[in-house]
Design a protein around this motif. Structure first.
Motif, short mmCIF file in Angstrom:
data_model
loop_
_atom_site.label_atom_id
_atom_site.label_comp_id
_atom_site.label_asym_id
_atom_site.label_seq_id
_atom_site.Cartn_x
_atom_site.Cartn_y
_atom_site.Cartn_z
N THR A 261 28.73 41.64 41.45
CA THR A 261 27.88 41.73 40.26
C THR A 261 28.49 42.65 39.21
OG1 THR A 261 25.89 41.34 41.59
CG2 THR A 261 25.57 42.35 39.44
N CYS A 262 29.06 43.76 39.65
CA CYS A 262 29.67 44.71 38.71
C CYS A 262 30.79 44.05 37.90
CB CYS A 262 30.21 45.91 39.48
SG CYS A 262 30.89 47.21 38.43
N GLY A 263 31.62 43.26 38.60
CA GLY A 263 32.73 42.62 37.90
C GLY A 263 32.36 41.32 37.24
N GLY A 264 31.51 40.52 37.90
CA GLY A 264 31.19 39.20 37.37
C GLY A 264 30.21 39.20 36.22
N ARG A 265 29.22 40.10 36.25
CA ARG A 265 28.22 40.13 35.19
C ARG A 265 28.51 41.18 34.14
NH1 ARG A 265 22.05 40.69 36.92
NH2 ARG A 265 22.45 38.52 37.50
N TYR A 266 28.97 42.36 34.58
CA TYR A 266 29.12 43.47 33.64
C TYR A 266 30.57 43.82 33.31
CZ TYR A 266 24.19 44.11 34.73
OH TYR A 266 22.84 43.92 34.89
N PHE A 267 31.54 43.23 34.01
CA PHE A 267 32.96 43.51 33.76
C PHE A 267 33.23 45.01 33.72
CE2 PHE A 267 31.66 39.61 31.57
CZ PHE A 267 32.45 38.67 32.24
#
Length: 285
Positions: A261-267
């Motif tokens: 989620t950290c990388g996929g949604r918020y980069f």
């Protein structure tokens, strides 16, 4: 040690004075409430404490050393006790006092209740608990020493991220991800489930935070349990009042603390503070 101005010291030393407690409640949203435990408003400088709900507080005991001090304040609302146009009890039950800070001071005036000569600090702290019962609102306020009651060490090894979404360590801007929408009449709403005009895909706002900006729940926030297809939302806790079509709100997505989620949604992987590859604990028998 409590301090007082020369004028207040002289008044107290004269033995001829009146006194009353004044309460200042700074709400998390920026609104400040000021109530006087008296039968008339009291003014000191640029601040005025108005007549509000009936007030009663417990005695305070200040200790030397690191100890959490506590005060209990009981509010008995009247029909005219409103906050943002809502009844006092309904506002509190909707989480309106969550994160609030309460300060109690004692105001001194000459006999006959003239102008306030000075204030003496009695107690201040964070609202840690608020409950309703018997027509009253009971609020427990704890001193800032409570903030020292933290786990040591502060950081632990765990798969999920240690940051809180949108906090300074996370660095993500809430405003950049927040959306505005309204309740629709696609289905009969309840206090915990209603349809909305949100166009995002199902699940986008699950575990996020919703705050109403209009309607009978204006100012009330809730955590979203489920964001379903078509924009329907299910809350973790029910709202004080069933929303109606057209009631506007703002909503920000949540985070499950995973690397995906950290990388996929918020980069935002450069700030991710979880350790998802830590070995699973094993027990040797």
């Amino acid at each position: 040690m409590k301090t007082a101005s020369p004028a207040l010291t002289a008044l107290i030393n004269s033995g001829k004075f009146e006194r009353a407690d004044v309460y200042t409640i700074a709400l998390k949203g920026g609104l400040t409430l000021r109530y006087a435990d008296h039968d008339q408003p009291l003014t000191f400088g640029a601040e005025t404490w108005t007549l509000g709900p009936l007030l009663k507080r417990s005695r305070t005991e200040l200790s030397v050393g690191i100890e959490v001090d506590e005060m209990e304040v009981t509010f008995t609302p009247t029909d005219f006790s409103l906050i943002n146009g809502k009844p006092f009890a309904a506002f509190v039950s909707g989480g309106g006092f969550s994160g609030a800070r309460l300060t109690v001071q004692r105001a001194y005036t000459p006999p006959g209740w003239g102008d306030v000569v000075g204030l003496v600090h009695v107690f201040s702290g964070r609202v840690s608990d608020a409950g309703l019962g018997g027509g009253t609102v009971r609020v427990v306020v704890r001193s800032d020493a409570e903030l020292l009651d933290a786990m040591v060490p502060a950081n632990v090894y765990q798969p999920g991220c240690l940051n809180g979404l949108y906090d300074d360590a996370c660095g993500i801007s809430r405003a950049a991800h927040q959306a505005a929408a309204s309740v629709t009449g696609a289905q009969a709403p309840s206090r915990s489930f209603f349809s909305t005009s949100l166009p995002q895909a199902a699940g986008h706002f699950s575990m996020g935070t919703l705050t109403f900006t209009s309607g009978p729940n204006a100012g009330v926030s809730r955590t979203v349990k489920q964001h379903l297809a078509g924009g329907a939302l299910r809350m973790i806790a029910p709202l004080p009042i069933t929303p109606g079509a057209g009631d506007a709100f703002t909503i920000a997505p949540g985070c499950d603390g995973t690397r995906a989620t950290c990388g996929g949604r918020y980069f935002n992987l450069n700030r991710f503070r979880g350790t998802p590859l830590i070995p699973v604990a094993e027990t040797i028998t």
